[in-house]
Design an enzyme around this catalytic site. Structure first.
Site, PDB file in Angstrom:
ATOM      1  N   THR A 169       0.890  -1.170   0.000  1.00  0.00           N
ATOM      2  CA  THR A 169       0.000   0.000   0.000  1.00  0.00           C
ATOM      3  C   THR A 169       0.924   1.216   0.000  1.00  0.00           C
ATOM      4  O   THR A 169       2.074   1.089   0.382  1.00  0.00           O
ATOM      5  CB  THR A 169      -0.829   0.037   1.313  1.00  0.00           C
ATOM      6  OG1 THR A 169      -1.585  -1.154   1.417  1.00  0.00           O
ATOM      7  CG2 THR A 169      -1.764   1.228   1.394  1.00  0.00           C
ATOM      8  N   ARG A 197     -13.160  -7.849  -1.913  1.00  0.00           N
ATOM      9  CA  ARG A 197     -12.514  -7.736  -0.596  1.00  0.00           C
ATOM     10  C   ARG A 197     -11.985  -6.307  -0.387  1.00  0.00           C
ATOM     11  O   ARG A 197     -11.347  -5.732  -1.254  1.00  0.00           O
ATOM     12  CB  ARG A 197     -11.358  -8.733  -0.514  1.00  0.00           C
ATOM     13  CG  ARG A 197     -10.518  -8.627   0.765  1.00  0.00           C
ATOM     14  CD  ARG A 197      -9.289  -7.760   0.577  1.00  0.00           C
ATOM     15  NE  ARG A 197      -8.414  -7.753   1.744  1.00  0.00           N
ATOM     16  CZ  ARG A 197      -7.404  -6.911   1.912  1.00  0.00           C
ATOM     17  NH1 ARG A 197      -7.140  -6.003   0.981  1.00  0.00           N
ATOM     18  NH2 ARG A 197      -6.660  -6.950   2.990  1.00  0.00           N
ATOM     19  N   GLY A 199      -9.680  -4.012   2.356  1.00  0.00           N
ATOM     20  CA  GLY A 199      -8.820  -4.050   3.530  1.00  0.00           C
ATOM     21  C   GLY A 199      -9.019  -2.790   4.354  1.00  0.00           C
ATOM     22  O   GLY A 199     -10.106  -2.196   4.386  1.00  0.00           O
ATOM     23  N   ASP A 200      -7.961  -2.345   5.004  1.00  0.00           N
ATOM     24  CA  ASP A 200      -8.038  -1.168   5.869  1.00  0.00           C
ATOM     25  C   ASP A 200      -7.949   0.145   5.092  1.00  0.00           C
ATOM     26  O   ASP A 200      -8.420   1.180   5.556  1.00  0.00           O
ATOM     27  CB  ASP A 200      -6.910  -1.211   6.910  1.00  0.00           C
ATOM     28  CG  ASP A 200      -5.530  -1.274   6.258  1.00  0.00           C
ATOM     29  OD1 ASP A 200      -5.391  -1.884   5.172  1.00  0.00           O
ATOM     30  OD2 ASP A 200      -4.578  -0.714   6.838  1.00  0.00           O
ATOM     31  N   THR A 220       0.111   0.334   6.375  1.00  0.00           N
ATOM     32  CA  THR A 220       0.236  -0.670   5.319  1.00  0.00           C
ATOM     33  C   THR A 220       0.389  -2.002   6.037  1.00  0.00           C
ATOM     34  O   THR A 220       0.756  -2.043   7.203  1.00  0.00           O
ATOM     35  CB  THR A 220       1.464  -0.421   4.412  1.00  0.00           C
ATOM     36  OG1 THR A 220       2.645  -0.697   5.152  1.00  0.00           O
ATOM     37  CG2 THR A 220       1.516   0.995   3.919  1.00  0.00           C
ATOM     38  N   GLY A 221       0.130  -3.079   5.344  1.00  0.00           N
ATOM     39  CA  GLY A 221       0.227  -4.378   6.004  1.00  0.00           C
ATOM     40  C   GLY A 221      -1.063  -5.144   5.802  1.00  0.00           C
ATOM     41  O   GLY A 221      -1.829  -4.847   4.882  1.00  0.00           O
ATOM     42  N   GLY A 223      -4.508  -5.650   5.993  1.00  0.00           N
ATOM     43  CA  GLY A 223      -5.634  -4.793   6.317  1.00  0.00           C
ATOM     44  C   GLY A 223      -6.609  -5.429   7.291  1.00  0.00           C
ATOM     45  O   GLY A 223      -7.248  -4.743   8.078  1.00  0.00           O
TER      46      GLY A 223
HETATM   47  N1  GLY Z   1      -3.200  -2.689   3.708  1.00  0.00           N
HETATM   48  C1  GLY Z   1      -3.729  -2.936   2.464  1.00  0.00           C
HETATM   49  C2  GLY Z   1      -4.720  -4.005   2.402  1.00  0.00           C
HETATM   50  O1  GLY Z   1      -4.794  -4.832   3.283  1.00  0.00           O
HETATM   51  O2  GLY Z   1      -5.452  -4.048   1.450  1.00  0.00           O
END
Ligand code: GLY
Length: 315
Positions: A169, A197, A199-200, A220-221, A223
């Site tokens: 990210t 889907r 994420g965060d 980042t990581g 999510g």
């Molecule tokens: N951090 C980005 C995701 O999980 O999509």
């Protein structure tokens, strides 16, 4: 004035700083910097050239937040538009909403005059085909590859969890001459994810939060972890409760140990600033860096993130 970014945001920092030096806003700076990363075909975690979902479709997520007003905009699972960060900003400015997803987000992007295009590069398509073939159970490979993939997406989503491809990210935080803070986050999400889907990154409070009064954070990581802990908001809230910047970030990272199935494999990285614009980067993965640049510098500084070992956190 300062711009802070995840390491892959280094290429966007000079443009963001130029905007701040010219008296531009933190919002303009983080949007412009993010667009540069979204344009980069070599970054397979963001924008054009991003890795696709299980069906081979590039779905992009992004969010932007204005720390002065706490207004925010976000898009999720947006297909066919390379600058989700700019669509997110339009959501913030043109709609009485915060988050649009899927077909609605694409409809809105078209209505706002953004140009639709194919975002799947040949390189990303090749890696996708190899990634999917490599993950298929050998006894099912022939059947699934000849039309069975779409009947087995849920099983495939569990098999294709390559941690290095799941977690990319780009994050930008900026503080401008007026003292206003803004945050931008953009991603193509988990490579080979289940279609739809999120994420965060498009979720305000999970991957992105800014409040002039206390500071800002972006993640980042994985999510799924930040979503369950509201990590970006937690960093700002802990500062509001009186924690110093580093302590606030440590506490938010420690919170993740409660939701990580295997803390030794959990990947989370965050960048944050306090209300004075002091930066920090934190990670669960040794060796990761982040970048920042203040207006008195000629070039960005890249430095190691503070490493948090989630296996040592009492659950
Ligand atoms: N951090 C980005 C995701 O999980 O999509």
């Amino acid at each position: 004035m300062i711009v802070v970014a995840s390491a892959n945001g280094k290429i966007g920092i000079p443009a963001a700083m130029e905007i701040l030096r010219a008296g531009g806003s933190a919002l303009d700076a983080v949007e412009a910097a993010t667009r540069i990363v979204e344009d980069n075909p070599d970054d397979h975690t963001v924008g054009y050239g991003g890795y696709p979902n299980l069906l081979g479709e590039v779905e992009l997520d992004a969010s932007i937040m204005d720390g002065r007003t706490l207004r925010a905009g976000a898009v999720g699972a947006l297909k066919g538009y390379r600058h989700p960060i700019s669509v997110a900003r339009k959501v913030m400015e043109e709609l009485p909403h915060v988050l649009l997803v899927g077909e609605g987000a694409a409809r809105f992007a078209a209505e706002m005059g953004f140009q639709a295009e194919n975002l799947l590069t040949d390189e990303a398509a090749t890696v996708y085909r190899q990634g999917i073939s490599g993950a298929l159970p050998p006894d099912k490979a022939r059947d699934w590859l000849s039309g069975g993939i779409d009947r087995n997406l849920a099983r495939l989503a569990r098999l294709t969890t390559d941690p290095e491809r799941a977690a990319g990210t780009v994050n930008f935080i900026a503080k401008d001459r007026e003292g206003n803070i803004a945050v931008a986050v953009s991603t193509s999400g988990w490579a080979w994810k289940y279609p739809g889907r999120l994420g965060d990154s498009p979720v305000i409070g999970a991957g992105n939060y800014a409040d002039n009064r206390y500071g800002a954070c972006a993640c980042t990581g994985w999510g799924e972890l930040a979503l369950r802990c509201g990590t970006a908001h937690a960093v700002v809230l802990y500062q509001r409760l009186g924690f110093g910047l580093e302590q606030a970030c440590r506490q938010a990272m420690h919170d993740l140990a409660y939701v990580a199935e295997d803390p030794a494999r959990a990947i989370m990285n965050l960048i944050a600033i306090n209300r004075d614009g002091r930066p920090i980067g934190m990670t669960t993965v040794p060796g990761r860096t982040y970048v920042w640049m203040t207006d008195d510098l000629d070039a960005p500084v890249e430095e190691p993130r503070v490493v948090i070992d989630l296996t040592r956190v009492k659950r």
